[in-house]
Design an enzyme around this catalytic site. Structure first.
Site, mmCIF file in Angstrom:
data_model
loop_
_atom_site.group_PDB
_atom_site.id
_atom_site.type_symbol
_atom_site.label_atom_id
_atom_site.label_comp_id
_atom_site.label_asym_id
_atom_site.label_seq_id
_atom_site.Cartn_x
_atom_site.Cartn_y
_atom_site.Cartn_z
ATOM 1 N N ASP A 85 0.870 -1.169 0.000
ATOM 2 C CA ASP A 85 0.000 0.000 0.000
ATOM 3 C C ASP A 85 0.919 1.234 0.000
ATOM 4 O O ASP A 85 2.146 1.126 0.052
ATOM 5 C CB ASP A 85 -0.969 -0.020 1.186
ATOM 6 C CG ASP A 85 -2.198 0.854 0.912
ATOM 7 O OD1 ASP A 85 -2.129 1.743 0.035
ATOM 8 O OD2 ASP A 85 -3.230 0.678 1.587
HETATM 9 C C1 BGC Z 1 -5.141 3.041 0.209
HETATM 10 C C2 BGC Z 1 -5.422 1.963 -0.821
HETATM 11 C C3 BGC Z 1 -5.320 2.542 -2.208
HETATM 12 C C4 BGC Z 1 -3.960 3.165 -2.385
HETATM 13 C C5 BGC Z 1 -3.717 3.726 -3.762
HETATM 14 C C6 BGC Z 1 -3.903 3.839 -0.109
HETATM 15 O O1 BGC Z 1 -3.789 4.955 0.699
HETATM 16 O O2 BGC Z 1 -5.026 2.449 1.479
HETATM 17 O O3 BGC Z 1 -6.680 1.395 -0.589
HETATM 18 O O4 BGC Z 1 -5.562 1.548 -3.157
HETATM 19 O O5 BGC Z 1 -3.823 4.221 -1.447
HETATM 20 O O6 BGC Z 1 -4.428 4.865 -3.988
#
Ligand code: BGC
Length: 746
Positions: A304
């Site tokens: 993430d």
């Molecule tokens: C979130 C994810 C997301 C990723 C990309 C993160 O902050 O936890 O769910 O897919 O960002 O945008």
């Protein structure tokens, strides 16, 4: 002639080559490519940067209108060979801008030595929410309330087409976290609290995204997130520690991932947080032993946002960024959502050269990434021909979005059948969510937090939808009540003078992730004051809740005549709400979570027997405001003749269950039949009940249907003392609505 023969020869060779290439699997092709790659090129493939890193800036802010920066493109895509880009610089783009972005990235990737295409990923979690004009559907929590996996598949197919139409082959969806903690600000991104329902809906979404209609549409990849145990932080706050024993981890949180992996999900995003003190991005046990060895996951793991760096900056388990990189790559990370620095690749290379990460680990990760790129057809040239960029589909998707909203919205209470409204009802509509588009859609809507209204001005709000359905003369609107402050009492009362009913559109403003953290689950006092005031003034109070999690209101709930829980129902949500309030549509949603009565106590429906007990002094046993599976209709259903074909079964058998359901009211309706099972006794304290099957059925007034279910005995398993799924012999109760029977497992 000779020349001709040579040409024919060459042509046949070329054809043979093409044919052999065609016969090779994606993995074989990836292996061949891998064998030609340098360490630098491999490490580039393992790097994912945000679009900001290739975008033009004015001072420190991304330029408006958004533009790519050619020098950065050259450096990032050609020189560093970065393999993946994500997201948007701030907000939604129109299709022409997507065309420009994707074709430019492709152009630069073609200038790299091996011409390896870039994998673009995006959070299109309830529609192609970063493409202007795309239909936005109910958020996952609402989808879950439909108990309709077939429709979720259909939705995912349409979303995949729209996202693919913007040249993007990879969606960071679905969320398979099991929402056991209503404080958690990502509650609404989930399919609710029950692992079986989450699994069914999750598999349905994966099928929709990845089943490319027999090759008629370009392949598309789902991304399961956030593996694993993200959704129950002890504090309720996003990205804070969870403490989950292995037994619960396996039985509740892992199950949906296991099912979606078995269904072929191609990618997985890792939980940003920690479980039992170990950040998941550093956990070999979770990333290797369970994910690879047990669940046999073959696809790619992506971190993430910035979560490798977070191992040092937030989690404090690595003394430096470089050490964090070694820790997480060795634990099993394939692709790093870096996403904001250029140091990652350098440190990764150094780690390999210093022997801290083995070359084989790099090869393994790169191979998986290249294999996915072949599977997605990204090596075809051009990858997305200009004519394949297309405006989002509008007709079928709008209809589906409306239908899903109608099927999800859940009637929690309807005292004295105040709903649906009579045709001469005089209504005052007010509350912070009455005339607010964003409350319909929530986060990940045109922007991360979903607060910008400028992108979907045509979306109709609740008050306007009600005016359309009931007529302007019958509906008035009072503006000015916010989430935390209401207008003076005399203004509130004056506005309601001619109304016999007040529709209060309450709930939350939009949020996602950390900005949605709260310290108290209780609904804001100002909003509850509106309920008190209008009830005291003798009005019928109808509350419409637009919110991402159940905000408690135990003291004012008894004052509400009707409560409609709308979740975050999407662009068509207001129309669905108005059609339900006015009776054009009969509500059929069921709660996919337990709505707590008190902010301080939350027990999920599948609790243990001891949690249901009341003591002699206080009724403290399981007593939510509304339980999982609750949802009323404008008609009534009765259940009869629960019949189980064979009540003595062995481990390999299936349980055949039949039950009659009848619509005994005057209106046509839809009922979701929920089948629960429970061990009478077990070596691990059994849940009082667990959902094991469900079916939505339509029933006309007075119609009766026999509904049949088959449940494998193995599906009654729980995780035993050895941390493995087992079915113990003995008696099990089977419960459907108010009926119960039992079976015996030998
Ligand atoms: C979130 C994810 C997301 C990723 C990309 C993160 O902050 O936890 O769910 O897919 O960002 O945008």
């Amino acid at each position: 002639m000779k020349k001709y023969l040579v040409l024919v020869g060459l042509f046949s060779l070329l054809l043979m080559q093409c044919n052999t290439d065609k016969n090779k699997t994606a993995e074989q092709k990836a292996k061949e490519l891998l064998s030609q790659m340098t360490l630098e090129e491999k490490v580039g493939q393992m790097t994912q940067l945000t679009i900001e890193m290739i975008s033009a800036y004015d001072s420190l802010t991304i330029r408006e209108p958004h533009a790519l920066d050619t020098a950065k493109l050259q450096n990032v895509i050609v020189n560093l060979g970065v393999g993946s880009i994500l997201n948007v610089g701030g907000h939604t783009y129109d299709i022409n801008h997507w065309k420009e972005i994707i074709t430019n990235i492709e152009k630069y990737s073609q200038q790299s030595r091996l011409k390896i295409p870039v994998l673009y990923g995006i959070d299109a979690i309830h529609g192609a929410n970063y493409t202007v004009g795309a239909t936005l559907y109910p958020q996952q929590i609402g989808l879950a309330a439909t108990f309709n996996p077939e429709m979720a598949t259909k939705m995912a197919q349409l979303v995949a087409n729209d996202v693919r139409g913007s040249g993007i082959p990879w969606n960071f969806s679905p969320v398979l976290d099991v929402a056991r903690n209503p404080m958690w600000p990502r509650f609404w991104e989930t399919f609710g609290e029950d692992p079986f329902l989450v699994s069914q809906m999750g598999v349905a979404m994966v099928n929709g995204y990845q089943n490319n209609n027999n090759g008629t549409v370009k392949p598309f990849a789902a991304c399961l997130k956030h593996y694993v145990g993200y959704s129950n932080p002890q504090s309720g706050h996003d990205r804070t520690p969870a403490y989950i024993p292995e037994r619960q981890l396996r039985e509740i949180y892992l199950l949906p991932f296991a099912k979606a992996i078995a269904a072929g999900a191609k990618t997985i995003m890792i939980n940003s947080s920690e479980i039992n003190g170990e950040p998941v991005h550093a956990s070999k046990f979770l990333l290797k032993t369970i994910l690879r060895d047990e669940l046999k996951f073959k696809g790619i793991t992506v971190t993430d946002w910035e979560d490798i760096k977070n191992l040092t900056t937030r989690h404090k388990v690595a003394v430096s960024y470089k050490e964090a990189i070694a820790l997480s790559i060795n634990a099993g990370i394939d692709l790093a959502m870096v996403p904001l620095d250029l140091e990652f690749t350098q440190f990764l290379i150094e780690n390999v050269k210093e022997g801290k990460i083995k070359q084989e680990r790099i090869d393994e990760a790169t191979l998986r990434i290249l294999t996915l790129k072949y599977e997605l057809g990204l090596f075809d040239q051009p990858n997305t021909p200009v004519e394949n960029f297309k405006e989002p589909e509008q007709i079928e998707s709008k209809k589906l979005s409306y239908e899903l909203a109608c099927q999800s919205i859940t009637l929690l209470k309807n005292e004295g059948n105040v709903l649906p409204f009579s045709s001469n009802e005089k209504i005052l509509v007010t509350g912070p969510n009455a005339d607010y588009i964003n409350a319909l859609n929530g986060g990940w809507t045109h922007t991360w937090q979903g607060r910008d209204t400028s992108f979907n001005p045509e979306v109709i709000t609740v008050v306007n939808a009600l005016k359309n359905v009931m007529g302007n003369a019958q509906v008035s609107y009072l503006k000015g009540n916010t989430y935390t402050q209401h207008l003076p009492e005399n203004v509130l009362l004056n506005a309601a003078q001619n109304a016999n009913t007040v529709v209060l559109c309450l709930g939350e403003d939009t949020y996602t992730e950390k900005p949605g953290d709260i310290n108290d689950l209780e609904l804001d006092e100002a909003q509850q004051n509106l309920i008190k005031l209008y009830k005291k003034a003798g009005k019928k109070v109808v509350v419409v809740l637009l919110e991402g999690r159940p905000r408690t209101f135990a003291k004012t709930e008894p004052l509400c005549d009707a409560i409609l829980y709308a979740y975050l129902p999407g662009n068509e949500g207001a129309l669905a709400i108005a059609d339900i309030l006015s009776g054009k549509v009969n509500p059929s949603g069921k709660l996919p979570f337990t709505f707590p009565r008190y902010a301080g106590t939350h027990t999920t429906y599948d609790c243990k027997f001891t949690e249901t007990l009341n003591n002699d002094f206080k009724p403290l046993g399981f007593n939510p405001l509304f339980s999982f599976g609750h949802g009323l209709s404008y008609t009534n259903f009765t259940y009869s003749n629960l019949a189980i074909a064979n009540r003595n079964l062995s481990a390999n058998d299936s349980i055949s269950i039949n039950v009659n359901v009848q619509n005994v009211g005057a209106k046509n309706g839809t009922e979701t039949v929920l089948i629960y099972a429970a061990d009478e006794y077990a070596s691990i304290t059994p849940s009082v009940k667990r959902l094991r099957a469900f079916k939505r059925i339509d029933l006309n007034s007075n119609e009766k249907k026999e509904v049949s279910f088959k449940i494998a005995v193995s599906d009654l398993a729980f995780v035993g003392l050895e941390n493995k799924f087992i079915v113990e012999p003995g008696k099990f109760f089977i419960t459907v609505a108010n009926l119960q029977d039992s079976i015996f497992i030998k």
